[in-house]
Design an enzyme around this catalytic site. Structure first.
Site, PDB file in Angstrom:
ATOM      1  N   ASN A 282       0.855  -1.205   0.000  1.00 21.93           N
ATOM      2  CA  ASN A 282       0.000   0.000   0.000  1.00 21.93           C
ATOM      3  C   ASN A 282       0.882   1.243   0.000  1.00 21.93           C
ATOM      4  OD1 ASN A 282       0.444   0.851   2.869  1.00 21.93           O
ATOM      5  ND2 ASN A 282      -0.439  -1.185   3.233  1.00 21.93           N
ATOM      6  N   TYR A 283       0.248   2.399   0.023  1.00 20.14           N
ATOM      7  CA  TYR A 283       0.978   3.658  -0.186  1.00 20.14           C
ATOM      8  C   TYR A 283       1.640   4.229   1.063  1.00 20.14           C
ATOM      9  CZ  TYR A 283      -1.440   3.882  -4.684  1.00 20.14           C
ATOM     10  OH  TYR A 283      -1.901   3.628  -5.935  1.00 20.14           O
TER      11      TYR A 283
END
Ligand code: PMT
Length: 400
Positions: free
Chosen positions: A209-210
Site C-alpha cells: 500500500n501507499y
C-alpha cells in the site's frame, strides 16, 4: 533537550543586549530555532543584522513587516513557540509585561504566548532593588513566568550587588533543565508500528500500500523526544530514525510485524499502531517468478492476516495503553468507533482520505482523536510532527 525547540528571544534596551548574540549562538548550536523579537530601544544596543545573521531569520521589531501593509502576527508567533525568553529584560519591559502595556511587538507577542516564558532581568542594582521592580517581578511570577535571577557581582568598581543579567550559559542551562523536566514520557517503553507491509506473491511481486512511514516515524521521534524508549517496528520504508532512544526492527510482511509486536508489547507501557497492515496475503507464495500465461487470466487466492491491533488488545494488561489508527474513506467516525471497541483500544486516531493533505505519503495530516469514553477531538491540518505531538500529549495523560 533544546533540539528542535522553537524559542522566541525578546531583546530589550539594555547594555546587556550584546549577550543576546551569545544566547542565540548557543541555542542554535544546540539545535533550537530562534526567532528574535526586539524592542525599538533594543535596536540602539545591538543591530538586527547581527541578530538575523546569527539566528538565520529576519528579526521582528515592528507590527508591520514592511510598507505594503503586511504585518507580523504576534498570535502565530505565540503559538509557534515552545518557550519565550526575554533576555535582557529591562525594568521598563518587566513593568509593561506585568501590566499588559502592549505598545510594542515584544509585549504583544508575550501576551499571545501560550508557551512558558523566561525573564532575565538586566539593570542597575538600585533599579532592580526598587519595590516597583520587585513588585512587577512578583506579578510575573504569579502569572507563572520564570524569573532568571540576575547574577550577584560587581556592577561598577565601587558597587557590588544584584542586577547584572545572568550569564548566557547559565540562562541556557535554565532552559535545558526546564525542557528536561517536561519529558512527559520519561522512561516509558512504547512500541510503535509504522509503514506498509508487503505480502509476497512471488520473488519479484508483492501486495502493498501507499504508506510511507512518515506518520509512524514522526511518532517515534516525538515519543523519544519526550523521554520514552521506543521500539519502532517498521515495514519497508526509506526513512531513517534520528533519536538514539529508538530501537528499530525492520520487517516486511504482516506476519513478521505481528511476531515483533507480540514479542515487544508485553514489556511496554503503551503501543501505537500506525502501520498500514495488509489485511490479506496470497495463500500461496510462489518460489519462482510467475510466468505470464498465454492463456490469459490468473487468480490469486487471498487469506486474512492476523489483526495485530486486536491481538495486542486481547493481551493488554491493566495500566497498559493501546492506541490505534483508522484510515477511512467513508462513514469515518462510525468505522473508527467500531475499530476502537473491536480492538480494545484506549483511543483511536482517525484520518480520512477525503481530507486534502491527510493520510498517506504527504508531510501533513488531519486527525480526530476518539477515546474509549466516547470523547472526540478534532485537530486542524498540521505537519505530521505536529500531529505526533498532539497524539503524544493525549497518550501522556493516560500514562501518568
Ligand atoms: O505512513 P504514512 O504515509 O505517513 O501514512 C500514515 C497512515 C495513513 C498510514 C496512518 O496515518 C494510518 O492511518 N495508519 C493506519 C492505516 C490502517 O491500516 O488503518 P486501518 O483502519 O485499516 O486499521 C485500523 C488499525 O488496526 C490500525 O491501527 C492498524 O495499524 C491496525 N491493524 C490493521 C490490520 C491488521 N492486520 N493489523 C493491525 O494492527
Amino acid at each position: 533537550m533544546l533540539k528542535g525547540k522553537h524559542i522566541i528571544l525578546g531583546i530589550t534596551g539594555s547594555i546587556a543586549a550584546y549577550k543576546a548574540a551569545y544566547i542565540i549562538r548557543a541555542l542554535v548550536k544546540k539545535g533550537a530555532e530562534v526567532q528574535v523579537v526586539i524592542t525599538p530601544a533594543g535596536k540602539e544596543f545591538i543591530t538586527p543584522i547581527t541578530l538575523s545573521a546569527l539566528s538565520s531569520k529576519p528579526v521582528i521589531s515592528e507590527f508591520f513587516s514592511n510598507r505594503d501593509g503586511s504585518w507580523n502576527s504576534h498570535v502565530d508567533l505565540g503559538l509557534w513557540a515552545d518557550a519565550m525568553l526575554v533576555a535582557p529584560a529591562t525594568a521598563s519591559t518587566i513593568g509593561k509585561m506585568a501590566n499588559g502595556i502592549a505598545d510594542n511587538m515584544l509585549i504583544t507577542t508575550y501576551l499571545s504566548c501560550k508557551a512558558p516564558v523566561f525573564v532575565a532581568p538586566a539593570m542597575d542594582l538600585d533599579m532592580f532593588a526598587h519595590p516597583s521592580t520587585q513588585q512587577n517581578l512578583d506579578r510575573l511570577r504569579s502569572f507563572g513566568n520564570h524569573i532568571i535571577e540576575p547574577a550577584e557581582g560587581e556592577l561598577a568598581s565601587h558597587l557590588v550587588g544584584k542586577g547584572r543579567m545572568e550569564e548566557p550559559d547559565k540562562i541556557i542551562t535554565v532552559l535545558e533543565e526546564f525542557f528536561a523536566s517536561q519529558t512527559v514520557l520519561e522512561k516509558k517503553k512504547i512500541v510503535i508500528t509504522a509503514g506498509p507491509t508487503y505480502e509476497k506473491i512471488d520473488p519479484v511481486r508483492f501486495i502493498g500500500n501507499y504508506s510511507s512511514g512518515k506518520m509512524g516515524f514522526a511518532l517515534a521521534e516525538a515519543c523519544a523526544a519526550q523521554g520514552a524508549e521506543v521500539t519502532l517496528i517498521a515495514g519497508p520504508v526509506s526513512l531513517a530514525t534520528v533519536h538514539p532512544n529508538i530501537r528499530r526492527i525492520d520487517v516486511e510482511s504482516a506476519d513478521e510485524m505481528y511476531e515483533a509486536a507480540m514479542a515487544a508489547y508485553p514489556q511496554a507501557d503503551a503501543g501505537i499502531l500506525c502501520a498500514a497492515v495488509a489485511d490479506y496475503r496470497p495463500e500461496v507464495q510462489a518460489d519462482e517468478k510467475i510466468k505470464r500465461e498465454s492463456k490469459g487470466d490468473i487468480t490469486l487466492h487471498l487469506v486474512p492476516n492476523k489483526d495485530i491491533a486486536a491481538s495486542l488488545g486481547a493481551i493488554k494488561r491493566k495500566g497498559q495503553v493501546l492506541v490505534g489508527f483508522a484510515l477511512e474513506t467513508n462513514n469515518e467516525a462510525t468505522n473508527a468507533e467500531s475499530k476502537l471497541k473491536r480492538k480494545n483500544l484506549d483511543f483511536i486516531v482517525l484520518n480520512s482520505l477525503r481530507d486534502a493533505g491527510a493520510g498517506f505519503r504527504c508531510d501533513t495530516n488531519k486527525i480526530s482523536i476518539i477515546d474509549n469514553k466516547g470523547e472526540s477531538t478534532g485537530y486542524p491540518l498540521k505537519s505530521k510532527q505536529g500531529v505526533a505531538t498532539d497524539i503524544v500529549n493525549k497518550l501522556a495523560t493516560l500514562l501518568k
